[in-house]
Design a protein around this motif. Sequence first.
Motif, short mmCIF file in Angstrom:
data_model
loop_
_atom_site.label_atom_id
_atom_site.label_comp_id
_atom_site.label_asym_id
_atom_site.label_seq_id
_atom_site.Cartn_x
_atom_site.Cartn_y
_atom_site.Cartn_z
N GLY A 199 -4.47 12.55 14.77
CA GLY A 199 -4.00 13.33 13.62
C GLY A 199 -3.32 14.62 14.05
N ALA A 200 -2.89 15.39 13.03
CA ALA A 200 -2.16 16.64 13.32
C ALA A 200 -3.02 17.66 14.05
CB ALA A 200 -1.65 17.24 12.01
N ALA A 249 0.88 -1.17 0.00
CA ALA A 249 0.00 0.00 0.00
C ALA A 249 0.91 1.22 0.00
CB ALA A 249 -0.87 -0.01 1.24
N HIS A 250 0.67 2.15 -0.92
CA HIS A 250 1.58 3.29 -1.05
C HIS A 250 1.02 4.58 -0.49
CE1 HIS A 250 4.41 0.98 -3.37
NE2 HIS A 250 3.42 0.57 -4.14
N GLU A 251 -0.32 4.70 -0.48
CA GLU A 251 -0.92 5.95 0.00
C GLU A 251 -2.24 5.62 0.70
OE1 GLU A 251 -0.97 9.59 -2.77
OE2 GLU A 251 -0.65 7.89 -4.12
N VAL A 252 -2.56 6.41 1.71
CA VAL A 252 -3.88 6.35 2.35
C VAL A 252 -4.38 7.80 2.42
CG1 VAL A 252 -5.14 5.85 4.47
CG2 VAL A 252 -3.38 4.27 3.70
N LEU A 253 -5.40 8.11 1.64
CA LEU A 253 -5.90 9.49 1.59
C LEU A 253 -7.26 9.57 2.28
CD1 LEU A 253 -5.10 10.25 -2.18
CD2 LEU A 253 -3.64 10.60 -0.18
N ALA A 254 -7.45 10.63 3.05
CA ALA A 254 -8.76 10.81 3.71
C ALA A 254 -9.75 11.31 2.67
CB ALA A 254 -8.62 11.81 4.84
N ARG A 255 -10.94 10.71 2.64
CA ARG A 255 -11.98 11.16 1.70
C ARG A 255 -12.84 12.20 2.41
NH1 ARG A 255 -14.14 7.20 -1.89
NH2 ARG A 255 -16.08 7.48 -0.75
N GLY A 256 -13.24 13.21 1.63
CA GLY A 256 -14.03 14.30 2.20
C GLY A 256 -15.27 13.80 2.93
N GLU A 257 -15.90 12.79 2.34
CA GLU A 257 -17.17 12.30 2.89
C GLU A 257 -16.96 11.25 3.99
OE1 GLU A 257 -15.84 11.90 -0.04
OE2 GLU A 257 -16.51 10.09 -1.09
N GLY A 258 -15.73 11.06 4.40
CA GLY A 258 -15.42 10.05 5.43
C GLY A 258 -14.80 8.83 4.79
N GLY A 259 -14.05 8.09 5.57
CA GLY A 259 -13.37 6.91 5.06
C GLY A 259 -12.09 7.29 4.32
N TYR A 260 -11.49 6.29 3.68
CA TYR A 260 -10.16 6.48 3.09
C TYR A 260 -10.07 5.85 1.71
CZ TYR A 260 -9.09 7.78 7.81
OH TYR A 260 -9.13 8.42 9.02
N SER A 287 5.48 8.23 5.61
CA SER A 287 5.86 9.62 5.33
C SER A 287 4.65 10.38 4.78
CB SER A 287 7.00 9.68 4.32
OG SER A 287 8.09 8.96 4.81
N GLN A 288 3.89 9.74 3.91
CA GLN A 288 2.71 10.41 3.35
C GLN A 288 1.66 10.68 4.43
OE1 GLN A 288 -0.40 8.11 2.26
NE2 GLN A 288 -1.42 10.08 2.54
N LEU A 289 1.47 9.72 5.33
CA LEU A 289 0.48 9.92 6.41
C LEU A 289 0.89 11.09 7.30
CD1 LEU A 289 -0.21 6.20 7.41
CD2 LEU A 289 -1.83 7.79 6.37
N LEU A 290 2.20 11.21 7.56
CA LEU A 290 2.69 12.33 8.37
C LEU A 290 2.50 13.65 7.63
CD1 LEU A 290 6.06 10.96 9.85
CD2 LEU A 290 3.85 11.03 10.96
N ARG A 291 2.87 13.64 6.34
CA ARG A 291 2.75 14.87 5.53
C ARG A 291 1.32 15.36 5.49
NH1 ARG A 291 5.78 12.42 1.73
NH2 ARG A 291 3.96 11.95 0.45
N ASP A 292 0.38 14.43 5.34
CA ASP A 292 -1.04 14.81 5.22
C ASP A 292 -1.70 15.07 6.57
OD1 ASP A 292 -0.54 14.44 2.61
OD2 ASP A 292 -1.97 12.79 2.29
N GLY A 293 -0.95 14.91 7.64
CA GLY A 293 -1.52 15.19 8.97
C GLY A 293 -2.46 14.10 9.46
#
Length: 465
Positions: free
Chosen positions: A410-411, A121-132, A383-389
């Motif tokens: 989170g941040a 898994a390379h990225e985990v992005l938060a979705r605006g409507e909830g979830g990832y 690193s991406q999770l940290l960058r994205d807070g």
Amino acid sequence: MADIAVIGGGAAGAAAFGELLASYEAGTVHWIVGQQAPGRGVAYATKDDRHLLNVRASGMGVFAEHGEDFIQHASRQLGQVKGTDFLPRRIFGDFIQAQVGARIDAARRLGRSFRIYPENAHEVLARGEGGYAVRVGEQRWLDVGHVVLAVGALAQRPLRTVSHAALESGAYELDPWRLDRHVHAPRRVLVIGTGLTAVDTLLSAAERWPHAELVAVSRHGLWPFTHSALPLATYARQQALNEALLACDGVAPMLRLVRAAFDDATETDWRSIVDGLRPMNALLWQRLSHARRRQFLQHARWVWEASRHRMAPASGQAIHQLEEEGRLQVLAARVLEVDGTAPLQVTLRERATQLVSKLEADLVVQATGLDTAVAYGADPLLSQLLRDGLAVADPLQLGVLAQADGQLVGASGAPQPGLHAIGSLLRGNLWECTAMPEIRATAHRLALQLSASRATSYEDVGELP
Ligand SMILES: Cc1cc2nc3c(=O)[nH]c(=O)nc-3n(C[C@H](O)[C@H](O)[C@H](O)COP(=O)(O)OP(=O)(O)OC[C@H]3O[C@@H](n4cnc5c(N)ncnc54)[C@H](O)[C@@H]3O)c2cc1C
């Protein structure tokens, strides 16, 4: 949409995936295992049967409810096995795979939905409507309601004292489990570290290169203590000790209490007292301020690690025999520099005398233990999770900030809904959370919590790759 992604193919990922297969009905459980054999991770991928479990067979299991007993499984491979034995880790790796396989069969029969991905898994992005949204491999995106990070410790980073030339030479090995990469027999192997990983590395090196001189170096030059051959009687006043420890303010008074218990317990082995602290460790750690945790790490960690994470009696015997035969020397010293090509030049400052000396070694192996300093590591996902807070590094570099139940903070300082961790990333929060007894209890609790959290759509059964 209430799918779950479990990221990480080690023992913690296997435990979380298997527990979710048994209890989660609200969506697909995705298991992203990376490129290694699923379930084994760093600890149980070894093929060397000198690498023993440091927990008795009776204490090892993958799931909170044991489907099949590890002892029975091991007996089928090794003949008669006792619960008090310390068995090869390879056998436990086989057991994990068999246990997860049985859960997969049961999930299929129940029509549960799951998929397994032999990719990272390379990225985990938060979705605006909830979830990832989780990116798996190059192209594939999964929409999930929950993510469980079971990614273990970081890949080893070279010590700051190792020169570029030494790293490039091929004579500095960052992965202690990859001695097989070195085809030419070294005359001298120097292992940095004297913990459990260093012990295994030295046992493998001794077998692989019977004529090599072995040197192990760490600041205190202390091997892990050994387990007793048979389980120990419990300390009669353990409960009173644990309660008194909870009431302590600071590390020094805690250590004084434990020392007093050692003195008081003339009939009890000190190791039993250390083991009796196990149920309290996380709570004691959580009660310490950051300043006090730092104090513990600086002054008491080395002796705690050696006393708490002990080696199997057979490993201890083998190491001490190598010392007696004069093949292995242990040094209490600080590594000031590793330079040169082959042989490497290792500069050391001896602890007792502060004298600086140089040693040549054809192979230097870094076996310095778990690295969870996510802020300094180069892991793309963390690193991406940290960058994205979505995650914040623990201030003492012991993984990420999390709540008591493993939900990441989170941040913003608020819990990150649906984002959980299990295993060594939680050391900042729980301190002792990396061994199977803790991992399987955490995986079970987390699966129950997620299964109770929400029941929505139901998707088709996925195909195994
Ligand atoms: C040498 C050693 C011996 C041990 N012996 C014992 C023992 O005897 N008894 C005991 O109880 N405990 C023991 N432990 C503790 C051990 O840490 C746990 O038992 C357990 O193996 C930890 O598993 P894990 O899944 O958390 O981590 P790991 O084993 O590190 O597994 C994590 C996995 O996740 C993968 N991964 C990382 N990032 C990604 C990504 N982005 N996408 C996909 N996959 C990813 C990694 O490649 C790795 O395979 C030992 C540990 C070590 C290192």
